[in-house]
Design an enzyme around this catalytic site. Structure first.
Site, PDB file in Angstrom:
ATOM      1  N   GLU A 102      83.310 -64.690  46.868  1.00 22.48           N
ATOM      2  CA  GLU A 102      82.071 -65.337  46.419  1.00 22.48           C
ATOM      3  C   GLU A 102      82.332 -66.088  45.133  1.00 22.48           C
ATOM      4  O   GLU A 102      83.244 -65.745  44.400  1.00 22.48           O
ATOM      5  CB  GLU A 102      81.005 -64.273  46.087  1.00 22.48           C
ATOM      6  CG  GLU A 102      80.497 -63.480  47.245  1.00 22.48           C
ATOM      7  CD  GLU A 102      79.463 -62.443  46.794  1.00 22.48           C
ATOM      8  OE1 GLU A 102      78.944 -62.538  45.665  1.00 22.48           O
ATOM      9  OE2 GLU A 102      79.180 -61.530  47.584  1.00 22.48           O
ATOM     10  N   HIS A 157      77.462 -59.895  39.999  1.00 21.04           N
ATOM     11  CA  HIS A 157      76.962 -59.402  41.274  1.00 21.04           C
ATOM     12  C   HIS A 157      77.797 -58.177  41.594  1.00 21.04           C
ATOM     13  O   HIS A 157      78.967 -58.303  41.966  1.00 21.04           O
ATOM     14  CB  HIS A 157      77.100 -60.474  42.373  1.00 21.04           C
ATOM     15  CG  HIS A 157      76.669 -59.979  43.723  1.00 21.04           C
ATOM     16  ND1 HIS A 157      77.109 -60.535  44.895  1.00 21.04           N
ATOM     17  CD2 HIS A 157      75.832 -58.967  44.068  1.00 21.04           C
ATOM     18  CE1 HIS A 157      76.560 -59.879  45.932  1.00 21.04           C
ATOM     19  NE2 HIS A 157      75.789 -58.927  45.452  1.00 21.04           N
TER      20      HIS A 157
END
Ligand SMILES: *[C@@H]1O[C@H](CO)[C@@H](O)[C@H](O)[C@H]1NC(C)=O
Length: 237
Positions: A102, A157
């Site tokens: 990501e 995250h």
């Protein structure tokens, strides 16, 4: 006299609720944002309407392998909000496995904000236990219209199964960044998974971000930052 005082206090309260300065910092997990979402115009317009509320918006779960989805999103935002100009700053692709990575992407208004520094927290510092799946991509912004003028954002995250450890390790990142840039204007933000099953009550005492009383949590424990009706958890902070 009392009527106008009442009205004034109401207006003040209103402007407080909306953040007073009108300067907004947001974080948004786009949930697997790549080519497939970028090809859905209705989805893109909704994303643009949300992201364009903010002067700086941290996007997470950007999985734009071909590098086309983020430019397309910027174009959509530009059409949706022509009053402001937007740019994006993306981290490298982060993740332990090559098969799942990501990027952190900051979308920001170039008419209110400029980037004055960036620092990719390294994967393996000597003596470091590689706490993060996605090491923070730390960015310093200058925003002349705000009273603090300059601030640093540390995005994260977390991996749900390692939330306690990753949140605690963010404390070390914070200390390093404070020293490196000699600033106290630091905000940590993102999808922390910092609640419910991913962060058990008994584990909170092991998270220095929580136990250090000099830090302030803007989004309180009891807030629901999920959109699903069946969950009420403050995952995003
Ligand atoms: C959790 O952290 C450990 C050690 O840092 C790591 O080896 C493991 O892969 C992590 N789990 C996930 C799902 O990322």
């Amino acid at each position: 006299m009392s009527m106008s005082l009442l009205l004034l206090s109401f207006l003040l309260a209103l402007s407080n609720v909306q953040g007073g300065s009108n300067f907004r910092i947001c974080a948004f997990n786009l949930h697997h944002f790549g080519e497939s979402k970028a090809n859905k115009n209705d989805v893109m317009t909704i994303l643009a309407s949300i992201i364009s509320r903010c002067d700086v918006c941290l996007l997470q779960e950007v999985r734009d392998n071909k590098g086309t989805a983020v430019p397309k999103l910027l174009q959509t935002i530009g059409r949706y909000d022509p009053q402001n100009q937007y740019d994006a700053l993306a981290s490298e692709r982060l993740g332990r496995q090559k098969s799942y990575q990501e990027q952190y992407v900051f979308v920001f208004r170039t008419n209110t904000v400029t980037v004055t520094g960036q620092y990719q927290y390294p994967d393996n510092l000597p003596g470091d236990e590689d706490a993060f799946s996605r090491e923070p991509f730390v960015v310093r912004f200058r925003a002349p219209k705000t009273s603090i003028k300059e601030f640093v954002l540390i995005p994260q995250h977390t991996t749900p199964s390692n939330t306690t450890k990753e949140l605690d390790a963010l404390y070390d990142v914070l200390q390093q960044v404070r020293k490196m840039w000699k600033t106290e204007n630091v905000m940590l933000l993102g999808d922390f998974n910092a609640d419910c099953g991913y962060l058990a009550k008994k584990n909170r005492q092991n998270v220095r971000l929580i136990t250090d009383s000099s830090l302030y949590w803007l989004i309180p424990e009891n807030s629901d930052t999920t959109v699903r009706l069946t969950t009420s958890c403050s995952y995003d902070r």
